[in-house]
Design a protein around this motif. Structure first.
Motif, short mmCIF file in Angstrom:
data_model
loop_
_atom_site.label_atom_id
_atom_site.label_comp_id
_atom_site.label_asym_id
_atom_site.label_seq_id
_atom_site.Cartn_x
_atom_site.Cartn_y
_atom_site.Cartn_z
N ALA A 32 -8.76 -1.96 -1.87
CA ALA A 32 -8.22 -2.49 -0.54
C ALA A 32 -6.78 -3.27 -0.97
CB ALA A 32 -9.27 -3.24 0.11
N ALA A 33 -6.63 -3.89 -1.85
CA ALA A 33 -5.36 -4.44 -2.34
C ALA A 33 -4.53 -3.80 -2.65
CB ALA A 33 -5.56 -5.68 -3.22
N VAL A 34 -4.76 -2.56 -3.52
CA VAL A 34 -3.71 -1.78 -4.04
C VAL A 34 -3.26 -0.69 -2.79
CG1 VAL A 34 -3.40 0.43 -5.73
CG2 VAL A 34 -4.61 -1.56 -6.41
N SER A 35 -4.23 -0.29 -2.06
CA SER A 35 -3.73 0.63 -0.92
C SER A 35 -2.80 -0.14 -0.05
CB SER A 35 -5.18 1.20 -0.29
OG SER A 35 -5.65 0.23 0.26
N LEU A 36 -3.20 -1.29 0.32
CA LEU A 36 -2.21 -2.29 1.01
C LEU A 36 -0.85 -2.39 0.43
CD1 LEU A 36 -2.25 -3.97 3.69
CD2 LEU A 36 -2.65 -5.79 2.21
#
Length: 1399
Positions: free
Chosen positions: A259-263
């Motif tokens: 979730a963090a990397v995609s954001l």
């Protein structure tokens, strides 16, 4: 030290702040005591109000002391400190923009604010980490103690740390978003400060609870904080390394980090971090990941979820992951394949793809298909799941349908249950999302395909003919081009020579090549080049045709024209032109042609479009037809999986057939019928799946009204009944009974059925019969459906008609019989059974229809009569009277026919003969009455006697004086009543048995009158040669034998003679069933004849083998016959050419394997018999049989014992074939290290046989199997064994082995006598098989003598396995048991009522 003169350096550990590390470096002067901390904090707060955030420069020691004593100080102080530090940092973040914008900022002020910033952030982050550590420890304690977290997390002040983390992180994010780098020299922020802020984020992420839904705000705050660090403070490299480390060590973090990397990649524009992380994962060594399953699992989960969120960004980096497709870790392979599938679904989907994107998609799909054959079953299963998603979202190109369907069909044979299940799901998805048709019948598609293909061929032929007619003749073409060619030639001849050379001839060109070039130039209307090339050729090829034949008398123009005409019209040129097709017609010829047919150009275009459309239609039909064939192939495979042991697979198979049936595939009906027996499954899930399938298929038909739906439902169910077996009908009855009991069948269904049955609604005779059958099935659920319309049913089927419809009458009887079937379990013993009086119209009609139909040779009369007799005994009061009247009436008609025959025959010597049909009907009727009379006595009469006795005992108990009831103890009374009840049961059973033995077949009884006639027909098969009569007589004889042990004993020799010698398979099959029933009713009588029952397993007729297999399965599994070496005959059925019989044998051994050590005990004898020179089987079939049987040996002790016995058997084996068979059996056992030691201990037994290549290969395969799962400490013994094998194979036996041979010779000396014994036994067998002596009635066993010594000796013996070829076993082959085997205490087993078992 003045605050302006020192520099605060961020420490790696808190202790560093206590040491002086350099000039002007800040050092903590004093750690305050816990007692002074509250007052010092108040002083700090007062200084903050006066000086602002710079107050930290003078009071840092206070905060440091609070952090130092954090575990010991009061919770209130901790919370106050946190709250105050948040205020300090917040105030500082508000003041900093003004400070940073001040261009006249002095160095000292900048240094003060920098130190304050680092001190404030350090203190706040250390405090945050301390709270987090405390919270994690509290959570672990709560888990240990099992208490709720919230109660512990909140203190008395209501402080909840999980709610306080988010504001702190938001404050730090706000601070980092300021342009604080100007506080540092040269505006370069120090790495330690960024690491301080980001490090707390990573430590928060390590908490396992961070992935919980309630902590989502905290996760979002951490993501934003790290996102700012990435975009503003060059944190990418550190973040990449940290993420890789955390994925390896923290299992819960994969979805959080995704979730963090995609954001970051989307909202913060940091796409490059995806490539960095994926590159790091791609560079991980596959061998290292195979040793680190936790890390591989984290990476796999990360890649899979990342591909679902941002497949387009990930696609550019997927190439670095390809090495993991060849690695050992299956999770990484699954992750890469899942990523490819997501890219196909979300990025590379659609028809408008560019060429490169289409190539990438095809490569991904090729990789997925290739891993459909991966060595790991989880990967194969995952591939099928991914293809299922691709098909469901219609992302699979049509050109790949056949290949992927073929992959799914192939995986149906996979050993893994999970793969099979997913293959079925994939095929179901193909059906549900196929682009072809809602009805996929290959028969329906074959016709249109053939028609449209023929039409396409005709269109192509017409187009070719039209094109051929459009080609001009070379003569006409030459005439058309001649004027322009002349003009060009004349113009060229006038030009100077040097300007004309434009065409050159290569050195390698021949005259033919140049001719072809000239012709092509002329065809293209390039006349100038053609003339120049011709001039060059005249100089190069002066001696070659056609350039050498130039007439010198002609002018130069004429010579050129003649040469060009020869080249253009020549045969080679013509052939060349024709071969290149009509499209080569260019130049003047084209201009000539284009002037005339210009009006037909739209017509040509239209014809071309029609041709393309027709080609597309044919291709579509061809794809649909091929798809339908593949689905049909899959159906035949999946239908065989319906009886797998795994419940989930069976449920998938059932759902698949429901879908296939809805798509109109004709073969689906077979699967729908085949699932019917599963309604009896012990697995609730399977039974419910079958019921749901039939609900879906039959209870929800299409229709505008309730009546239309009812008619459609009845029509569908009627189709199931057409040509259905008895078993199928019983299963359907069970399903309908379930539906009726749950009121799932609407009243309209019952109404339409009655209308059809009574012919109020138009229907065919077959539909009417089906309606009665369905009513009978529903009556099992609700007897009132039939009970309230009994007279109507009698009128439907049993009224006088010409001709009589016996099929309908039979179904009416079956429907009425369900009245009593339903009442049996619900009645208690106090109520009398449901019966109708003898005078009831039902029995009058039955008597009349049976009697009248007796003289008519209708084959349907016999099954009707059987059903009618059964119904009479079920429902009538005094059924024996009615049946006696029927028997007498039929016999009277038979006598009348006999008298008519004798009156018409003139010669006195001719004996009158009854018609075969009458005799058959009479004997069949007598047999049915005999069997039903027996059942009536043992069930109904016995039950009624018991009921009346219980009522009588209850009445006596009530009439007794109350005081007498309590005289004895209740326990003693209960025991007395129990013993009395058992004695009474025995008395009633003896009474029934006495009636059967002495009265039923007594000379005064009706049944006894038919015995002489029955025996005459059975004893004279030459005279009574009709197959139907023989079958009826043999069956009737079996039914008569069931009544009396005395009669049975006297006729057993006749029964077994017919069983062995009858030339009619139907007779042998019937008698196999009859003798099986007799073996259960009179086991002591039939036991000596058991070998003849086993002999039918090798009957030449498939029908008899199947019946014998069924009968022997029931007898053996119910322990009604002794299982000896003859069970090898059942093993031979495993290779029977008929699949049904082979499946029956496999099912038998499956069931037998659940009965303790049964197969283990029988295996040595089976091996000996099947491997023997006489009576054995061929080598390949032997391997097939033993592979199946040895798969049931799963216990280590059994394996070890069996290995030892098989090795020792090498000494007594006599042929090379037996050596090979024994070696094969050893190789098929699941050996362990202990089993290998057994083989080493017995190496002398088989060492001298290893020179044979096949024996050596078998033992080598054992070594290979052992190596695969061997532990390091066990490899030494495996190497030793392999070395001994190879030495014996290559060099034979040396001096030591010569000694062993000598020992072996002394051991084998006594065995030299055995072949003579064995040969004698086999000679005895052969002579017995070729004569009738085999049917001499065996002497009954002598059970009166007792031998206590023998009994004691036998009881001490341990069970052991003896091979039949090791010792003479004539006692097994004869029907007479030896004295040792004779039971010393006999308890005859006789037929008893089913409600209790007697021993």
């Amino acid at each position: 030290m003045s605050p302006q003169l020192y520099e605060f350096r961020l420490p790696l550990s808190p202790e560093e702040l206590l040491k002086s590390g350099g000039v002007n470096q800040y050092v903590v002067q004093e750690i305050l005591s816990i007692r002074n901390l509250p007052s010092q904090l108040r002083a700090f707060q007062a200084a903050f109000r006066a000086q602002g955030p710079l107050a930290m420069l003078e009071h840092f020691d206070t905060v440091y002391s609070i952090l130092h004593h954090f575990r010991s100080i009061d919770p209130g102080l901790k919370e106050d400190t946190l709250e105050f530090l948040i205020k300090v940092v917040s105030r500082h973040s508000q003041e900093l923009p003004t400070v940073l914008d001040d261009e006249a900022l002095s160095v000292s002020v900048r240094s003060a604010h920098l130190n304050a910033l680092k001190m404030n952030c350090y203190a706040l982050i250390r405090l945050l980490e301390s709270f987090e550590t405390m919270s994690s420890q509290t959570s672990l304690m709560d888990l240990d103690l099992g208490k709720g977290k919230k109660a512990r997390a909140k203190t008395a002040h209501g402080f909840d740390w999980e709610e306080e983390r988010q504001p702190v992180l938001q404050l730090l994010t706000q601070l980092l978003q300021l342009d604080i780098r100007h506080l540092w020299n040269h505006s370069v922020i120090e790495e330690e400060f960024v690491s301080l802020v980001t490090g707390c984020c990573y430590r928060l992420l390590e908490n396992p609870t961070i992935s919980h839904q309630k902590n989502r705000p905290t996760r979002d705050a951490i993501t934003r904080l790290l996102g700012v660090a990435l975009t503003r403070y060059n944190h990418m490299l550190s973040a990449t390394v940290k993420i890789i480390q955390m994925l390896q060590h923290f299992e819960h973090l994969a979805p959080v980090l995704v979730a963090a990397v995609s954001l970051w990649a989307t909202d913060y524009g940091m796409k490059s971090i995806v490539g960095e992380i994926v590159r790091e994962i791609g560079q991980k060594c596959p061998q290292e990941l195979s040793r680190d399953p936790a890390g591989a699992k984290g990476f796999a989960a990360f890649l899979t979820e990342l591909a679902e969120r941002i497949p387009a960004i990930l696609m550019s980096s997927v190439c670095v992951l390809l090495d993991h497709l060849d690695g050992e870790n299956y999770m990484m392979r699954n992750a890469v394949l899942a990523a490819m599938a997501e890219m196909v679904l979300q990025v590379l989907n659609g028809d408008q793809l560019e060429e490169t994107a289409r190539d990438t998609r095809d490569q991904f799909l090729d990789t997925l298909q290739a891993h459909g054959h991966d060595v790991n079953s989880f990967v194969r299963s995952r591939v099928l799941q991914l293809f299922t998603r691709i098909v469901q979202q219609k992302a699979l190109p049509l050109t790949r349908f056949q290949a992927v369907v073929a992959l799914a069909v192939g995986r149906l044979a996979d050993k893994s249950v999970l793969v099979c299940k997913n293959a079925i799901q994939l095929l179901a998805s193909f059906l549900a999302n196929n682009p072809f048709s809602c009805k996929l019948s290959d028969n329906d598609l074959a016709g249109p395909l053939q028609k449209e293909t023929q039409k396409l061929q005709e269109m192509r032929a017409q187009r070719q003919a039209a094109a051929a007619s459009a080609v001009l003749d070379p003569e006409e073409e030459w005439e058309a081009m001649l004027p322009e060619l002349k003009a060009t030639l004349q113009q060229l001849l006038k030009l100077p020579q040097e300007e004309e050379i434009l065409e050159a001839i290569a050195k390698t060109e021949t005259s033919e090549d140049v001719k072809t070039r000239i012709h092509q130039l002329l065809a293209k209307a390039s006349y100038k080049q053609a003339i120049l090339l011709t001039r060059e050729a005249l100089g190069h090829f002066q001696e070659s045709e056609p350039f050498s034949h130039m007439d010198p008398e002609d002018s130069e123009e004429a010579r050129f024209l003649n040469l060009l005409e020869t080249i253009f019209k020549g045969p080679a040129a013509s052939t060349q032109e024709n071969s290149q097709g009509p499209t080569r017609n260019t130049g003047p010829e084209r201009t000539v042609c284009e002037d005339k047919p210009s009006a037909s150009e739209p017509g040509k275009a239209r014809e071309h479009d029609e041709l393309v459309k027709q080609e597309m239609l044919v291709q579509y039909l061809q794809d649909a037809y091929s798809f339908s064939l593949k689905i049909t192939e899959a159906i035949s495979i999946i239908s065989k999986m319906m009886y797998e042991n795994t419940t989930t697979v069976v449920q998938e198979v059932i759902e698949f057939f429901v879908m296939v049936f809805q798509f109109g595939v004709p073969q689906a009906l077979l699967g729908v019928r085949r699932m019917l027996p599963l309604v009896w499954s012990k697995e609730p899930g399977v039974r419910e799946a079958v019921l749901n399938a039939y609900r879906q298929l039959y209870l929800s038909p299409k229709g505008d009204s309730a009546r239309a739906k009812a008619q459609a439902l009845i029509q569908n169910l009627s189709l199931l009944l057409v040509n259905a077996s008895v078993g199928t009908i019983q299963c359907l009855e069970e399903i309908l009974c379930e539906f009726v009991q749950k009121d799932e069948l609407k009243p309209a269904v019952t109404q339409v059925l009655w209308e059809r049955a009574t012919e109020k609604a138009p229907c065919s005779p077959l539909e009417r019969c089906c309606s009665v059958m369905l009513l009978g099935m529903m009556a099992r659920g609700k007897p009132e459906i039939v009970g309230s319309n009994l007279d109507t049913l009698v009128s439907i089927g049993l009224d006088e008609k010409v001709p009589q419809d016996y099929r309908l009458a039979q179904q009416v009887c079956h429907a009425i019989a369900n009245l009593s079937d339903r009442r049996k379990p619900s009645l208690s013993k106090r109520h009398p059974p449901f019966r109708l009086p003898q005078e009831h119209r039902l029995f009058e009609r039955l008597r009349e229809v049976i009697t009248k139909g007796f003289v008519h040779p209708d084959p349907l009369w016999i099954p009707f009569k059987e059903e009618a007799v059964t119904l009479i005994y079920q429902l009538a009061e005094g059924p024996e009277v009615i049946c006696a009247q029927i028997l007498q009436g039929c016999a009277k008609q038979a006598l009348e026919k006999l008298q008519e025959k004798s009156g018409t025959q003139e010669g006195p010597k001719n004996t009158p003969m009854l018609p075969t049909s009458l005799l058959m009907n009479l004997l069949s009727l007598a047999g049915d009455v005999a069997l039903q009379q027996l059942v009536h006595l043992e069930q109904a009469v016995s039950g009624e006697l018991c009921r009346r006795r219980l009522l009588r005992e209850e009445q006596e108990q009530k009439t007794k004086d109350p005081k007498e009831k309590h005289t004895g103890s209740e326990t003693a009374l209960e025991e007395e009543m129990g013993l009395a009840g058992a004695a009474a049961d025995d008395t009633e059973a003896e009474l029934i048995r006495g009636i059967c033995e002495k009265e039923l077949l007594d000379g005064t009884q009706v049944l006894a009158a038919f015995i002489p006639l029955l025996l005459k027909v059975c004893n004279n098969p030459g005279v009574y040669s009709s197959p139907e009569l023989s079958a009826a007589a043999s069956l009737a004889l079996g039914k008569f034998c069931m009544i009396s042990a005395t009669f049975c004993d006297s006729q057993l020799r006749l029964l077994f003679t017919m069983l062995e010698k009858s030339s009619l398979p139907i007779v042998r099959s019937n008698l196999m069933i009859a003798t099986g029933d007799l073996a259960i009713r009179f086991p002591n009588l039939v036991d000596p004849w058991t070998p003849h029952l086993y002999a039918r397993l090798r009957d030449p007729a498939q029908q008899v083998r199947r019946t014998a297999g069924l009968v022997m399965t029931h007898l053996i599994l119910k322990d009604m016959v002794k299982v000896k070496g003859q069970v090898s005959e059942m093993a031979v059925l495993l290779i029977d050419p008929a699949p049904q019989i082979a499946a029956l044998a496999k099912n038998f051994f499956n069931e037998l394997s659940h009965k303790g050590n049964a197969i283990y005990n029988l295996l040595p004898d089976i091996i000996s018999r099947l491997s023997g020179p006489e009576g054995g089987v061929e080598e390949e079939p032997f391997h097939t049989i033993m592979k199946q049987l040895l798969s049931y040996i799963t216990k280590d002790k059994q394996t070890e014992s069996l290995v030892e016995k098989l090795c020792q058997r090498f000494r007594t084996a006599r042929t090379e074939r037996q050596y090979r068979d024994l070696a094969y059996c050893v190789s098929q056992l699941p050996l362990t290290e202990r089993g290998l030691r057994k083989m080493l201990d017995n190496f002398d037994c088989f060492g001298d046989k290893l020179s044979d290549e096949s024996i050596f290969s078998a033992f080598l395969s054992v070594v290979g199997k052992l190596r695969r799962g061997a532990k390091p400490e066990g490899k030494a013994i495996i190497d030793e064994f392999e070395q001994k094998l190879r030495v014996c194979h290559t060099r034979g036996l040396d001096a030591v082995e010569d000694l062993e041979l000598g020992q072996g010779g002394s051991q084998r000396a006594p065995s030299a006598k055995k072949p003579s014994t064995v040969s004698k036994r086999h000679q005895h067998l052969a002579s017995a098989a070729s004569s009738d002596g085999d049917f001499v009635t065996p002497e009954p066993r002598r059970t009166t003598q007792r031998h206590p010594d023998t009994r004691q000796r036998v009881s001490k013996k341990k069970p052991r396995i003896v091979f039949s070829s090791d010792e003479s076993s004539e006692e097994e082959l004869s029907a007479e048991m030896t004295e040792d085997e004779t039971p010393k205490k006999t308890t005859p087993i006789r037929r008893a009522p089913p409600r209790r078992h007697r021993t």
